[in-house]
Each structure stands twice: as structure tokens, then as C-alpha cells.
Design a protein around this motif. Structure first.
Motif, PDB file in Angstrom:
ATOM      1  N   ALA A  21      -1.201  -0.916  -7.955  1.00 41.80           N
ATOM      2  CA  ALA A  21      -0.090   0.084  -7.952  1.00 41.80           C
ATOM      3  C   ALA A  21       0.454   0.230  -9.512  1.00 41.80           C
ATOM      4  O   ALA A  21       0.473   1.368  -9.930  1.00 41.80           O
ATOM      5  CB  ALA A  21       0.966  -0.123  -6.730  1.00 41.80           C
ATOM      6  N   ILE A 193       5.733   0.014   4.689  1.00 37.86           N
ATOM      7  CA  ILE A 193       5.468  -0.648   3.370  1.00 37.86           C
ATOM      8  C   ILE A 193       6.150  -1.985   3.478  1.00 37.86           C
ATOM      9  O   ILE A 193       7.309  -2.106   3.080  1.00 37.86           O
ATOM     10  CB  ILE A 193       6.008   0.304   2.213  1.00 37.86           C
ATOM     11  CG1 ILE A 193       5.562   1.726   2.342  1.00 37.86           C
ATOM     12  CG2 ILE A 193       5.433  -0.452   1.042  1.00 37.86           C
ATOM     13  CD1 ILE A 193       5.978   2.445   1.178  1.00 37.86           C
ATOM     14  N   HIS A 202       5.135   0.377  -4.846  1.00 34.37           N
ATOM     15  CA  HIS A 202       4.708   0.894  -3.725  1.00 34.37           C
ATOM     16  C   HIS A 202       5.505   1.998  -2.978  1.00 34.37           C
ATOM     17  O   HIS A 202       4.980   2.944  -2.579  1.00 34.37           O
ATOM     18  CB  HIS A 202       4.525  -0.421  -2.538  1.00 34.37           C
ATOM     19  CG  HIS A 202       3.659  -1.276  -2.885  1.00 34.37           C
ATOM     20  ND1 HIS A 202       3.811  -2.534  -2.175  1.00 34.37           N
ATOM     21  CD2 HIS A 202       2.620  -1.514  -3.561  1.00 34.37           C
ATOM     22  CE1 HIS A 202       2.684  -3.364  -2.548  1.00 34.37           C
ATOM     23  NE2 HIS A 202       2.177  -2.659  -3.238  1.00 34.37           N
ATOM     24  N   THR A 206       4.311   5.838  -2.830  1.00 30.91           N
ATOM     25  CA  THR A 206       4.173   6.355  -1.380  1.00 30.91           C
ATOM     26  C   THR A 206       5.061   7.720  -1.105  1.00 30.91           C
ATOM     27  O   THR A 206       4.406   8.778  -0.816  1.00 30.91           O
ATOM     28  CB  THR A 206       4.675   5.375  -0.445  1.00 30.91           C
ATOM     29  OG1 THR A 206       3.920   4.119  -0.547  1.00 30.91           O
ATOM     30  CG2 THR A 206       4.492   6.041   1.081  1.00 30.91           C
ATOM     31  N   PHE A 227      -2.474  -0.551  -0.668  1.00 29.31           N
ATOM     32  CA  PHE A 227      -1.770  -1.715  -1.123  1.00 29.31           C
ATOM     33  C   PHE A 227      -1.753  -2.935  -0.237  1.00 29.31           C
ATOM     34  O   PHE A 227      -1.751  -4.060  -0.766  1.00 29.31           O
ATOM     35  CB  PHE A 227      -0.108  -1.316  -1.139  1.00 29.31           C
ATOM     36  CG  PHE A 227       0.215   0.038  -1.559  1.00 29.31           C
ATOM     37  CD1 PHE A 227      -0.419   0.406  -2.933  1.00 29.31           C
ATOM     38  CD2 PHE A 227       1.082   1.079  -1.231  1.00 29.31           C
ATOM     39  CE1 PHE A 227      -0.237   1.364  -3.495  1.00 29.31           C
ATOM     40  CE2 PHE A 227       1.391   1.988  -1.628  1.00 29.31           C
ATOM     41  CZ  PHE A 227       0.687   2.200  -2.776  1.00 29.31           C
ATOM     42  N   THR A 270      -2.452  -8.162   1.095  1.00 26.49           N
ATOM     43  CA  THR A 270      -1.505  -7.586   0.110  1.00 26.49           C
ATOM     44  C   THR A 270      -2.090  -7.568  -1.236  1.00 26.49           C
ATOM     45  O   THR A 270      -3.024  -8.390  -1.725  1.00 26.49           O
ATOM     46  CB  THR A 270       0.144  -8.590   0.025  1.00 26.49           C
ATOM     47  OG1 THR A 270       0.728  -8.033  -0.991  1.00 26.49           O
ATOM     48  CG2 THR A 270      -0.334  -9.939  -0.555  1.00 26.49           C
ATOM     49  N   ARG A 275      -0.387  -7.027  -8.792  1.00 25.31           N
ATOM     50  CA  ARG A 275       0.755  -6.169  -8.974  1.00 25.31           C
ATOM     51  C   ARG A 275       1.889  -7.055  -9.476  1.00 25.31           C
ATOM     52  O   ARG A 275       2.448  -6.496 -10.610  1.00 25.31           O
ATOM     53  CB  ARG A 275       1.157  -5.266  -7.894  1.00 25.31           C
ATOM     54  CG  ARG A 275       2.397  -4.735  -8.038  1.00 25.31           C
ATOM     55  CD  ARG A 275       2.704  -4.088  -6.571  1.00 25.31           C
ATOM     56  NE  ARG A 275       2.359  -4.828  -5.402  1.00 25.31           N
ATOM     57  CZ  ARG A 275       3.392  -6.110  -5.207  1.00 25.31           C
ATOM     58  NH1 ARG A 275       4.388  -6.414  -5.841  1.00 25.31           N
ATOM     59  NH2 ARG A 275       3.150  -6.790  -4.127  1.00 25.31           N
TER      60      ARG A 275
END
Ligand code: SF4
Ligand code: SF4
Length: 354
Positions: A21, A193, A202, A206, A227, A270, A275
Motif C-alpha cells: 500500500a 479493513i 489502507h 480504499t 492488503f 496481512t 507496509r
């Protein structure tokens, strides 16, 4: 020569998944800003808070790439000139207060008001009487908003699956938004999320994806696969080579895999290891270990935290689906089990010596 692929609605989430992300946001920032500015309709945002610690709001406010100032001043939606994430209603930051805030929310959210609507929910939904806002039960706020929303995003572990408010014995009957929607007959998809708290990258991605029509592909638990499609232990953990060689830490700060300490990476999907948090500085496994907050059933299913995952697939480092694939897996498993035994035994010895 342009090396990066062109950003389209179709490959939006695919690229986010491939790059992680944060890297995606950094690389494609100007293209994302442009795509959002070309959206036809303005999207109203209604951010409701149920049973929560407000940690997801804080996490969102700490977004770094783009940061909150950039989000509020540089990324505008369509021809409205208004920012991508300026909620009409968000208890902790909206400028209006009291009955004025409620009236504005009702007006902007009412059927017939121009624009589309994205409902963002933070916090779990409890049984009637436990959460009242402006004299109205949170369940009624949520039902009314959910019925007219064009898109629904549940943020953080509590709004997605119930989180800590729903932990045993769950005295207030707390649950996530999807479960509540089922109960009250609202039949629309909820983009979940999770994480405790939600990761700002995230969320920003989104929201952008929803607005430009790049609807994320969701897994069986409603999470964007981009994600939450990877098992951290099997696919992305930088400590995996230690696990395979049987080098385990027993305390934070030591070098090695955190499996023996109780790391839940083997049963957690995850992208945290790619990230990371706080401007890509660090994440849970670097400082201690993973406790599995992206998963339904957390925290009960993952307790006690400081106990190694007991199930066979986790111990072997492969899942049941791949167990039959040959001797290679079995050999690797032998090394791992040996390593785990060695670490546990040496730990016991250390404890005796202390
Ligand atoms: S147990 Fe945790 S630290 Fe060790 S390899 Fe798996 S995810 Fe990484
Ligand atoms: S590393 Fe594990 S505990 Fe930490 S945020 Fe990610 S899923 Fe949650």
C-alpha cells in the motif's frame, strides 16, 4: 522511458497488492490525485463511531503519504473542489457540534441530496442501550446511514469483527458491521479493513478506489485481497529464514524468529511486514511479535498471546492444502520442528539456570 505500468481502474488494486500500500501510494500519488479529481460525483463521507477507543481516527490523522494536510488540501473530488476525505460528519473532528452537526448530517445524507455516499464505521455495534449519540441509539444511526450508503467501509478490528468489545464474555453483545447488517436485513457489501488500529494507507487507498470505481476484490471475510491476501509467515516475513533454520528469540530485542514467543504470523493474513507503520519505520514483529489483529475472532482466538501457535500447519510452516506436495515440505518441517524443540529446550535450561 516510462517503466511503471499505467494506472487504470482495472489494475488499481492489483498494483497496490504487488507493491504494498505505502509504496503504491508514493509511486502513483499524482495519478491517484488526478483520477480522484476526474470523478463525476462528489462523495459525501459519514464517519460513525460505535464502541471504540478512537485509535482508528488517530491512526488516520497520522497518515504520512499523503499526510492529512495533503489529503485535506490537495486531493479534491471531481469538480467540487472539496477534499477526498472531509467527512460531513465525524464526531472527533467535524467543525459543527450538537444539534447542528446532527442536522447537517441528516440533510447531506438524506435521499435526494446530490452526490454519492460512503459510510465509514469505526467501533463495534452493541446491543440497544449501550451506545447513544445525540439521544439516539448507535444502532439506529448505523441502520439509517447504511440503508442509503452507496459504499460501506468498516475500519479497524472492532467495526469489522467486533474486536476487543466483543471479547469473551462480550457483556454488551458487541459485533462487527457486517453481522449487524445481516441482523437488520441490510443486504449490501461491507469492505472490511481490519487491524488495530486501521492503517491509514489502507483507508486512503480504499476510499480512493471506491470513488474512482475500482472496487476492491474481497476475501471471504470481506477484506481487500490486495492488503490481506498474503499469509505473513509463509509469504512476506523477513524473519522467516530464522524460522527455517530454527533460530528463535525468547525476548524482544534478540535476533531471530518470534515463533516461540507466541508470534501469530503463521495464522495471520496481512501485508504489515511490507507496509509497516509510522512512515514505514517499523512494525509489531520488529519490536516484538504479531498478535493477529487482522483476523476474525481476535482477540479470543489468538489468546494467550505469549504462547506459540499450536496447530500443525503453523508448526510445519505450510498449510494443509500444500502438505501433500512432497518430501521437500517434510524435510523442511523436520528442520523446523527440530529448531522449535531446540529453542524450547534451551529456554527451559536457561530458566533453570536463572
Ligand atoms: S513466526 Fe512470526 S517472526 Fe517467525 S517467521 Fe513467522 S511471522 Fe515471522
Ligand atoms: S503485525 Fe500482526 S499484530 Fe501487528 S498490526 Fe499487523 S496483524 Fe496486527
Amino acid at each position: 522511458m516510462e517503466l511503471k505500468p499505467k494506472l487504470t481502474r482495472r489494475n488499481f488494486m492489483k498494483l497496490a497488492a504487488m507493491m504494498g500500500a505505502t509504496a503504491f501510494l508514493t509511486t502513483y500519488k499524482s495519478e491517484i490525485v488526478k483520477a480522484v479529481s476526474e470523478v463525476k460525483d462528489y462523495w459525501h463521507i459519514n464517519w460513525l463511531n460505535g464502541a471504540a477507543c478512537t485509535g482508528c481516527t488517530i491512526s488516520f490523522a497520522q497518515a504520512s503519504e499523503p499526510d492529512l494536510v495533503q489529503i485535506l488540501t490537495e486531493i479534491t473530488v471531481g469538480t467540487s473542489g472539496l477534499p477526498i476525505a472531509l467527512p460531513d460528519y465525524m464526531e472527533t473532528i467535524h467543525p459543527a457540534s450538537g444539534s447542528l452537526a446532527e442536522r447537517l448530517k441528516d440533510e447531506r445524507w438524506a435521499q435526494g441530496t446530490p452526490g454519492r455516499r460512503v459510510l465509514i464505521v469505526e467501533g463495534a455495534v452493541q446491543e440497544e442501550g449501550y451506545c447513544t449519540i445525540a439521544g439516539k441509539d448507535f444502532r439506529d444511526h448505523l441502520k439509517e446511514a447504511g440503508e442509503v450508503a452507496d459504499a460501506v467501509i468498516a475500519v479497524g478490528q472492532c467495526a469489522t469483527y467486533g474486536g476487543i468489545p466483543a471479547a469473551k464474555p462480550n457483556p454488551t453483545g458487541a459485533m462487527g458491521v457486517s453481522e449487524f447488517f445481516k441482523e437488520v436485513g441490510i443486504n449490501k457489501p461491507v469492505i472490511n479493513i481490519p487491524l488495530c488500529p486501521v492503517h491509514p494507507d489502507h483507508l486512503v487507498l480504499t476510499i480512493a478506489a471506491v470513488m474512482i470505481g475500482a472496487t476492491p476484490d474481497l476475501d471471504e471475510y470481506g477484506r481487500p485481497k490486495a492488503f490481506f491476501g498474503k499469509n505473513m509467515h509463509d509469504e512476506i516475513c523477513p524473519y522467516r529464514p530464522y524460522y527455517d533454520r530454527g533460530i528463535f528469540t525468547r525476548r524482544p530485542g534478540e535476533e531471530g524468529c518470534r515463533y516461540v514467543m507466541g508470534c501469530k504470523g503463521p495464522i495471520t493474513k496481512t501485508d504489515c511486514a511490507l507496509r509497516k507503520w509510522n512512515m514505514h519505520i517499523s512494525y509489531c514483529v520488529e519490536t516484538n511479535m504479531c498478535i493477529g489483529c487482522s483476523e476474525p475472532g481476535w482477540p479470543d482466538k489468538f489468546s494467550p498471546f505469549y504462547k506459540p501457535v499450536a496447530s500443525l500447519p503453523a508448526v510445519l510452516g505450510v498449510d494443509f492444502g500444500t502438505l501433500g506436495q512432497g518430501l521437500l515440505g517434510a524435510a523442511a518441517a523436520g528442520i523446523v520442528i527440530h529448531g522449535v524443540k531446540r529453542a524450547v529446550t534451551s529456554g527451559k535450561k536457561e530458566e533453570k539456570e536463572e
